[in-house]
Write a protein that holds these residues in place. Sequence first.
Motif, mmCIF file in Angstrom:
data_model
loop_
_atom_site.group_PDB
_atom_site.id
_atom_site.type_symbol
_atom_site.label_atom_id
_atom_site.label_comp_id
_atom_site.label_asym_id
_atom_site.label_seq_id
_atom_site.Cartn_x
_atom_site.Cartn_y
_atom_site.Cartn_z
ATOM 1 N N LEU A 1 0.846 -1.202 0.000
ATOM 2 C CA LEU A 1 0.000 0.000 0.000
ATOM 3 C C LEU A 1 0.882 1.253 0.000
ATOM 4 O O LEU A 1 1.687 1.436 0.920
ATOM 5 N N PRO A 2 0.733 2.119 -1.012
ATOM 6 C CA PRO A 2 1.510 3.363 -0.994
ATOM 7 C C PRO A 2 1.064 4.261 0.163
ATOM 8 O O PRO A 2 -0.113 4.240 0.554
ATOM 9 N N ALA A 3 2.002 5.072 0.683
ATOM 10 C CA ALA A 3 1.696 5.943 1.825
ATOM 11 C C ALA A 3 0.510 6.856 1.516
ATOM 12 O O ALA A 3 -0.338 7.117 2.378
ATOM 13 N N ASP A 4 0.407 7.328 0.270
ATOM 14 C CA ASP A 4 -0.702 8.235 -0.066
ATOM 15 C C ASP A 4 -2.053 7.548 0.094
ATOM 16 O O ASP A 4 -3.050 8.178 0.470
ATOM 17 N N ASP A 5 -2.083 6.246 -0.226
ATOM 18 C CA ASP A 5 -3.346 5.513 -0.085
ATOM 19 C C ASP A 5 -3.678 5.273 1.382
ATOM 20 O O ASP A 5 -4.845 5.286 1.786
ATOM 21 N N TRP A 6 -2.658 5.043 2.189
ATOM 22 C CA TRP A 6 -2.903 4.915 3.638
ATOM 23 C C TRP A 6 -3.435 6.239 4.189
ATOM 24 O O TRP A 6 -4.332 6.277 5.036
ATOM 25 N N THR A 7 -2.909 7.345 3.637
ATOM 26 C CA THR A 7 -3.401 8.656 4.074
ATOM 27 C C THR A 7 -4.891 8.811 3.773
ATOM 28 O O THR A 7 -5.645 9.369 4.583
ATOM 29 N N LEU A 8 -5.329 8.308 2.609
ATOM 30 C CA LEU A 8 -6.764 8.387 2.289
ATOM 31 C C LEU A 8 -7.590 7.726 3.390
ATOM 32 O O LEU A 8 -8.641 8.229 3.799
ATOM 33 N N LEU A 9 -7.098 6.578 3.858
ATOM 34 C CA LEU A 9 -7.845 5.828 4.881
ATOM 35 C C LEU A 9 -7.733 6.479 6.255
ATOM 36 O O LEU A 9 -8.712 6.545 7.001
ATOM 37 N N THR A 10 -6.534 6.953 6.604
ATOM 38 C CA THR A 10 -6.405 7.587 7.932
ATOM 39 C C THR A 10 -7.218 8.876 7.966
ATOM 40 O O THR A 10 -7.823 9.218 8.980
ATOM 41 N N ARG A 11 -7.270 9.598 6.840
ATOM 42 C CA ARG A 11 -8.075 10.849 6.810
ATOM 43 C C ARG A 11 -9.570 10.538 6.828
ATOM 44 O O ARG A 11 -10.374 11.382 7.228
ATOM 45 N N ALA A 12 -9.930 9.331 6.394
ATOM 46 C CA ALA A 12 -11.347 8.934 6.526
ATOM 47 C C ALA A 12 -11.636 8.514 7.970
ATOM 48 O O ALA A 12 -12.791 8.346 8.355
ATOM 49 N N GLY A 13 -10.565 8.309 8.768
ATOM 50 C CA GLY A 13 -10.753 8.074 10.199
ATOM 51 C C GLY A 13 -10.607 6.641 10.675
ATOM 52 O O GLY A 13 -11.042 6.311 11.780
ATOM 53 N N VAL A 14 -9.941 5.756 9.888
ATOM 54 C CA VAL A 14 -9.911 4.342 10.295
ATOM 55 C C VAL A 14 -9.239 4.117 11.659
ATOM 56 O O VAL A 14 -9.513 3.119 12.316
ATOM 57 N N LEU A 15 -8.354 5.041 12.069
ATOM 58 C CA LEU A 15 -7.669 4.842 13.357
ATOM 59 C C LEU A 15 -8.433 5.465 14.525
ATOM 60 O O LEU A 15 -8.142 5.161 15.689
ATOM 61 N N LEU A 16 -9.383 6.339 14.221
ATOM 62 C CA LEU A 16 -9.992 7.140 15.297
ATOM 63 C C LEU A 16 -10.730 6.327 16.359
ATOM 64 O O LEU A 16 -10.634 6.644 17.553
#
Length: 503
Positions: free
Chosen positions: A34-49
Motif C-alpha cells: 500500500l503506498p503511503a498516499d493511499d494509507w493517508t486516504l484511509l487515515t483521513r477517513a478516520g480508520v484509526l480514530l
Amino acid sequence: MMNDLLSLSTNAFIAGIEGVARRFDTATYPQQNLPADDWTLLTRAGVLLPTLPKEYGGRDDHLEMCRVVETVSEWNLPLGMYVTVITAVALRPIVLWADEEAKQEVLPHYAGGDPAICGFASTEPGCGSAMSGMATTFEEVEGGYRIRGRKHWQAFSISAHWWLVSAKNDENGRTYGYFIVKRSEGFRTLRPYEPLGLKVIDYGLNEIDAVVPRHRRIPAEGRNLRPMVEMLMASRAMMAAMGCGFLRRISREAHAYADQRRIGPGPLSEIRFVRYRLAAIDASYTVCAALNHYLRTALDMKDAMIGAFPAVQAIKTVATERMLSSAHHYQQLAGGEGYRCGSPTNISAQAFLDARVYTVFDGTNDLLSQQLTEYCLARTAGRTLSRFLAEWPLTASAVRAQRLDLGFLDGDLRQEHLVLAGRAIAYAFAIGQVMRWAAETGADPARARAAIEFLKADIAGVATEFGLLATGVLGPDAPPAQAPGRAPASRSVPVPSAAWRDA
Ligand SMILES: Cc1cc2nc3c(=O)[nH]c(=O)nc-3n(C[C@H](O)[C@H](O)[C@H](O)COP(=O)(O)OP(=O)(O)OC[C@H]3O[C@@H](n4cnc5c(N)ncnc54)[C@H](O)[C@@H]3O)c2cc1C
C-alpha cells in the motif's frame, strides 16, 4: 478536517469509511504494498480514530473498531488486516497500558491523519507457536533498556515507524518485557519476504539493536507470557469482523458467478452440487455474522480481554476456518478462471491466497484449539468433559437446544485429541452464537438453521476423526497428554484461579 469526523454519528462515520474503502476494491486494486498516499486516504477517513482515546483526538469506540474492519474487509480483506494490525494489535496495548509519557510521544502521530504505521514484533525465526523459546533479549542500561534480537514475518517490517517488541531477560530467572521502539532507534529489515497473498502488507526478517527510554516499557506481568496472550486477544477476536465482511463479499461474488456462467444449456447455479457449495459459503457467512455479533455486543476491546480467552480462541479458529473453506468453494466454482490472477470474471484466486494464512498466523489454529480444550479440562472439577460442556455458559445452550452428543470427548485425551476436541468445543460455541444472533437480530430462521446444521456436521466430523485415530493410524499409543480434570499443560492457558469472566 479530522475534527469534523469526531462529531459524526456512528452510521455517518462508517458511511464515510465505506466510501473510501470502495476505492480499494480487490477486483481492481493492484496487488502491491500500500503506498503511503493511499494509507493517508484511509487515515483521513478516520480508520484509526475509534481506537484512539478522546483526549488524543480519537472516537474511542469498540463497536466502531469492529465496523471499520468489517467494512474495509468487504472491499479488500488484506486491507482489513492492515487496519487490524495497526489498531487492535499495536495501538491498543499502548492506549490501554503504556505510560502516559509514552502515550504522549506516540499517539499524536496516529490522530492527525498522517500515514503513520506501527507493528507488533513477536515471532522469531526460531519460534512462533512456543514463544517461551524467544531469543530476543532486553537488559537494563543507563536511562532505559537495550533490546537485541531478530524477529520475522512482522506486518509492516519495512514501513512501520513504531514497534511493540517482546523480549526476555534471564538474569534473575525468566522475565518478559514489552517495549515501544521507534524504528530509527535500531529496528532494521535485513531481508524482505514475499508473501503468497496479503500483498498490501510488507513483511521481512528484522534485526533489533535498540536502546529505548524507561517509560517505553509497557507495565505488564513479567514472569509469564500471559500479557502477550492478552495483547493478541483483540486481533484474534477481530477475525469475526474480517470474516463477516469478507464472506459477505465472497457469498455475493460466488452467487453472481454461478448465475452468469453457463454450463451446457443452463447456469452453473442450477447444478445441485454447486448449490451445495453455495449453501456452504452462505452458512459460513452466517457463522461469521453471528461471531461478529458476539464480538460487537459481548466483548470489549477497550478493556482487558483475557477473561474472554476461551470465546476468543473459538472465534479465531472457527472464523478463519470458515474464511478459508469458503474461499476454496468459491475458487472451485470458478473453474479454470479461478486459477487466473486478475481474472475479469471473479476474485477467487486472490481471495484464496489472501484467506490461506488466516488459520496460521495470530496463533496457529491447531495450537489454539489445543489450548481451548486445556482451558476446559482445567475447569471440569471432576465432571466429564461432555458434562462440563453441557453446563458451561459458553456451550450449554447449544448442547441443550441441539441435543449435541459430545460423549466421544470423555476418554483419555492425547495431544491429537486435544486439538480435535478444541475444534468440537469451538463449533459448539459457534452454534450457541448463531442461536443468540438469530434471537437478538431477528435474522431469517432458515439461515440460522442451515448454519447450525453445517456446524453439527463439523462436530460429527470430529467424532469420526476420534474413531479414525482409535484404529491406530498414528502407530503405537503414547501416554495420555491430559487426564481429565488435571491442570493444563500449556503455560499460556489462563489458570482457573485467575479472575474469570466466563461469558
Ligand atoms: C502473513 C503472516 C503475517 C504475520 N504477521 C505477524 C506479525 O505482524 N507479527 C508477528 O510477530 N508475527 C507475525 N506472523 C507470524 C505468525 O504469527 C507465525 O507464523 C505463527 O504464529 C506460527 O508460528 P511459526 O511460523 O513459527 O510456526 P511453527 O511454530 O513452526 O508451527 C508450524 C505448524 O506446526 C503445527 N503446530 C504447532 N503447534 C501445534 C500444536 N500444539 N498442535 C498441533 N499442531 C501444532 C501447526 O500446524 C503450525 O502451523 C505472521 C506470519 C505470516 C505468515
